[in-house]
Design an enzyme around this catalytic site. Structure first.
Site, mmCIF file in Angstrom:
data_model
loop_
_atom_site.group_PDB
_atom_site.id
_atom_site.type_symbol
_atom_site.label_atom_id
_atom_site.label_comp_id
_atom_site.label_asym_id
_atom_site.label_seq_id
_atom_site.Cartn_x
_atom_site.Cartn_y
_atom_site.Cartn_z
ATOM 1 C CE1 TYR A 95 4.065 -6.761 4.414
ATOM 2 C CE2 TYR A 95 3.434 -9.069 4.569
ATOM 3 C CZ TYR A 95 3.600 -7.917 3.827
ATOM 4 O OH TYR A 95 3.299 -7.933 2.486
ATOM 5 C CG ASP A 103 -1.980 -1.038 1.199
ATOM 6 O OD1 ASP A 103 -2.335 -1.473 0.083
ATOM 7 O OD2 ASP A 103 -2.458 -1.443 2.273
#
Length: 249
Positions: A110, A52
């Site tokens: 992540y 994103d």
């Protein structure tokens, strides 16, 4: 033509994600522009993941077929000389012709970085999520364990992203580890899994924040898996704290 595997890092604060977008700055467009300047021919790259806008990466992989005799170490040097300073090529190696940065990936890790100090740090703007309130780390660690295993993460996906999900894989994913660590006023949420939906990590992180605030319970996580109800999960945290840390092949 040879197939190459590249590892890069980038500060995504000034970009609209990795994937090329019309008239918007992206990591992919910057790299492909650098390749064109270097080789005077178009090179299409395949990233390990779409990110994103505002999301960062410490070790991001992309693959590309290149018809050039330039040695790998010189490719790294040349690309770094042509790329903006917020994108860096870390390594390059020749890969098997069937290697694909996206489809060959077995899993990803992540990290969501939280600045838990009372005062915001102006030098971390765009690089960490500032949360100046007390955090019950033990409760958050207990809640994080509920995510481990194979579950239906439909409730932890951006609603418009559900329409784009390949029916072959659906919304079931496996989380293999979810750690909550703290050091010197910074909290890291470290999440490893075989795949992630749109905004999934940011919603998982936001769910732990809501649990810390008493707005959600551990039971709500379990019900979110069963009911696929987005309201049972937490808020979507900003992209500034999210880092793609590792890709596993």
């Amino acid at each position: 033509m040879k197939n190459f595997k590249f590892i890069i890092s980038f500060n995504g604060a000034g970009y609209h994600g990795f994937q090329r977008q019309l008239k918007l700055p992206t990591i992919q467009s910057e790299i492909e522009t650098a390749f064109y300047k270097l080789l005077c021919t178009p090179v299409k790259i395949t990233g390990c993941s779409r990110t994103d806008a505002g999301v960062h990466a410490r070790n991001f992989c992309f693959s590309a077929f290149i018809g050039s005799a330039i040695p790998e170490e010189n490719l790294v040097k040349a690309l770094n000389a042509l790329l903006p300073t917020d994108i860096a090529v870390l390594s390059c190696e020749q890969a098997d012709e069937h290697f694909n940065a996206r489809f060959s990936a077995k899993g990803k890790e992540y990290i969501y970085l939280i600045n838990n100090k009372k005062q915001r740090d102006v030098f971390l703007q765009g690089l960490a999520y500032h949360y100046p309130f007390k955090m019950n780390l033990e409760l958050m660690r207990e809640a994080a364990q509920v995510f481990i295993g194979e579950h239906d993460f439909a409730a932890f996906c951006r609603s418009d992203g559900l329409k784009e999900i390949n029916s072959k894989y659906g919304t079931v994913r496996e989380i293999t580890a979810f750690e909550v660590t703290e050091k010197d006023g910074f909290v890291e949420l470290i999440i490893r899994g075989n795949g992630f939906l749109y905004n999934m990590v940011r919603i998982m992180a936001g769910t732990l924040i809501y649990i810390n605030e008493g707005k959600r319970s551990i039971r709500d996580i379990e019900e979110a898996f069963l009911t696929k109800n987005r309201e049972k999960a937490g808020k979507t945290l900003p992209p500034c704290g999210l880092y793609l840390n590792k890709v596993f092949y």
